[in-house]
Motif scaffolding. Sequence first.
Motif, short mmCIF file in Angstrom:
data_model
loop_
_atom_site.label_atom_id
_atom_site.label_comp_id
_atom_site.label_asym_id
_atom_site.label_seq_id
_atom_site.Cartn_x
_atom_site.Cartn_y
_atom_site.Cartn_z
N LEU A 6 32.12 6.09 5.85
CA LEU A 6 30.82 6.30 5.19
C LEU A 6 30.35 4.95 4.65
O LEU A 6 31.17 4.15 4.19
N VAL A 7 29.04 4.74 4.64
CA VAL A 7 28.51 3.47 4.12
C VAL A 7 28.00 3.68 2.69
O VAL A 7 27.13 4.53 2.45
N LEU A 8 28.56 2.90 1.76
CA LEU A 8 28.10 2.93 0.36
C LEU A 8 27.39 1.61 0.09
O LEU A 8 27.93 0.54 0.42
N ALA A 9 26.21 1.66 -0.50
CA ALA A 9 25.49 0.41 -0.76
C ALA A 9 24.94 0.39 -2.18
O ALA A 9 24.58 1.43 -2.75
N HIS A 10 24.89 -0.82 -2.73
CA HIS A 10 24.33 -1.02 -4.07
C HIS A 10 22.81 -1.18 -3.94
O HIS A 10 22.35 -1.81 -2.98
N PRO A 11 22.03 -0.63 -4.88
CA PRO A 11 20.57 -0.72 -4.74
C PRO A 11 19.99 -2.13 -4.83
O PRO A 11 18.79 -2.30 -4.61
N GLU A 12 20.81 -3.14 -5.12
CA GLU A 12 20.31 -4.52 -5.06
C GLU A 12 20.23 -5.02 -3.61
O GLU A 12 19.74 -6.12 -3.35
N CYS A 13 20.74 -4.22 -2.65
CA CYS A 13 20.70 -4.64 -1.24
C CYS A 13 19.28 -4.51 -0.69
O CYS A 13 18.45 -3.76 -1.21
N ARG A 14 19.05 -5.23 0.42
CA ARG A 14 17.74 -5.18 1.08
C ARG A 14 17.46 -3.77 1.62
O ARG A 14 18.41 -3.07 2.00
N PRO A 15 16.16 -3.40 1.77
CA PRO A 15 15.84 -2.05 2.27
C PRO A 15 16.43 -1.77 3.66
O PRO A 15 16.84 -0.65 3.94
N GLU A 16 16.50 -2.79 4.51
CA GLU A 16 17.04 -2.54 5.87
C GLU A 16 18.55 -2.27 5.85
O GLU A 16 19.09 -1.71 6.78
N VAL A 17 19.20 -2.67 4.76
CA VAL A 17 20.62 -2.33 4.57
C VAL A 17 20.71 -0.91 4.00
O VAL A 17 21.47 -0.07 4.49
N LEU A 18 19.88 -0.65 3.01
CA LEU A 18 19.91 0.68 2.35
C LEU A 18 19.57 1.80 3.33
O LEU A 18 20.06 2.92 3.19
N ARG A 19 18.76 1.46 4.33
CA ARG A 19 18.39 2.47 5.33
C ARG A 19 19.62 3.05 6.04
O ARG A 19 19.62 4.17 6.48
N HIS A 20 20.68 2.25 6.15
CA HIS A 20 21.89 2.72 6.86
C HIS A 20 22.94 3.31 5.91
O HIS A 20 24.03 3.67 6.35
N ALA A 21 22.61 3.34 4.63
CA ALA A 21 23.63 3.78 3.66
C ALA A 21 23.70 5.31 3.58
O ALA A 21 22.68 6.00 3.59
N ASP A 22 24.92 5.83 3.51
CA ASP A 22 25.08 7.26 3.25
C ASP A 22 24.88 7.56 1.77
O ASP A 22 24.44 8.64 1.41
N GLN A 23 25.25 6.59 0.93
CA GLN A 23 25.08 6.75 -0.51
C GLN A 23 24.63 5.42 -1.10
O GLN A 23 25.19 4.38 -0.75
N VAL A 24 23.65 5.46 -1.99
CA VAL A 24 23.22 4.26 -2.72
C VAL A 24 23.63 4.47 -4.17
O VAL A 24 23.16 5.41 -4.83
N LEU A 25 24.53 3.61 -4.66
CA LEU A 25 25.15 3.88 -5.96
C LEU A 25 25.39 2.59 -6.75
O LEU A 25 25.52 1.51 -6.17
N SER A 26 25.52 2.76 -8.07
CA SER A 26 25.96 1.63 -8.92
C SER A 26 27.44 1.38 -8.61
O SER A 26 28.08 2.18 -7.91
N THR A 27 28.00 0.32 -9.18
CA THR A 27 29.41 0.04 -8.85
C THR A 27 30.32 1.17 -9.35
O THR A 27 31.23 1.60 -8.66
#
Length: 303
Positions: free
Chosen positions: A193-214
């Motif tokens: 699963l892909v977890l991404a921090h919301p400071e990432c670029r939108p094109e990264v967040l688009r592929h995230a399964d979850q956008v979360l704080s640390t």
Amino acid sequence: MKSIQERIGELKEKKNAVILAHNYQLPEVQEVADFVGDSLGLSIAAQKTPADIIVFCGVYFMAETAKILSPHKKVLIPDPEAGCPMADMLPLEELRKLRARYPQARVLCYVNTHAAVKAECDLVCTSANAPQVVERGFAPGEDVIFVPDQYLAQYVASKLQRTFILFPGYCPVHVAITENHILEAKAQHPEALVLAHPECRPEVLRHADQVLSTEGMCRYVKTSPHRAFVVATEVGIIPRMEKENPGKRFFPAFSGAICENMKRTTLEKVLVSLEEEIHEVTLPQEVIEKARRAIERMLELSR
Ligand code: 13P
Ligand code: SF4
């Protein structure tokens, strides 16, 4: 001869001190901490601790937030040079210019800002509570200047289907994670699963399964039935995830995503600052009082 960890432990007890550490800190620093967490959790811990001294292992704006919430405590930062480049992108004069350009707008500032900036904004948020703070803190059509992270602001805007007046700030560590890094990591670990921090670029967040704080990520991986995760944030979070989740696997989206400022804090510096009570964070009383209003309002809204 006593180990450095033992000496820190003894000093903590003798001086009634507490050590707070961010999730990106070196593993040995996290090990001696009484509390490890994200910006929101660390603020709450700083506010609640009965200790007399807080040794803050993180970057400067986080230690300032601890001081603002616990003004009568001694807050020490083991390396006062540990800054945050994103916070530095927004000097107070820039905020004042924005305010002058949009006099009708209210100001929301990400916790990654200098204390003097927080003192001149209406509300603060962290990566853990930004959408909730916006929904509860501002009316739907209200004009809001959201500083300094354009990517966090865009993420919240898309989630809540509203717009903000943006500032072009960013985190150099998170913007170094590219869409290609995610695509390659997904191809190599299709089960993850892909977890991404919301400071990432939108094109990264688009592929995230979850956008979360640390801390949101650390909580999520504990309860998730998944066994493998691609982690799109600073790599220092991974040793904690591995330690707390034996058998699960964690892959950095980009192994070069390292915040040098977070790594400035070493065990030696923790010991020296606690032993000698040096590198105390001090702020003008007026800044403390004004910034505290905005931060406490955030804490009320995110309960
Ligand atoms: P968290 O509040 O999610 O820990 O993020 C802090 C930070 O600086 C991320 O780069
Ligand atoms: Fe600042 Fe980025 Fe480092 Fe977080 S990771 S402290 S936002 S430079």
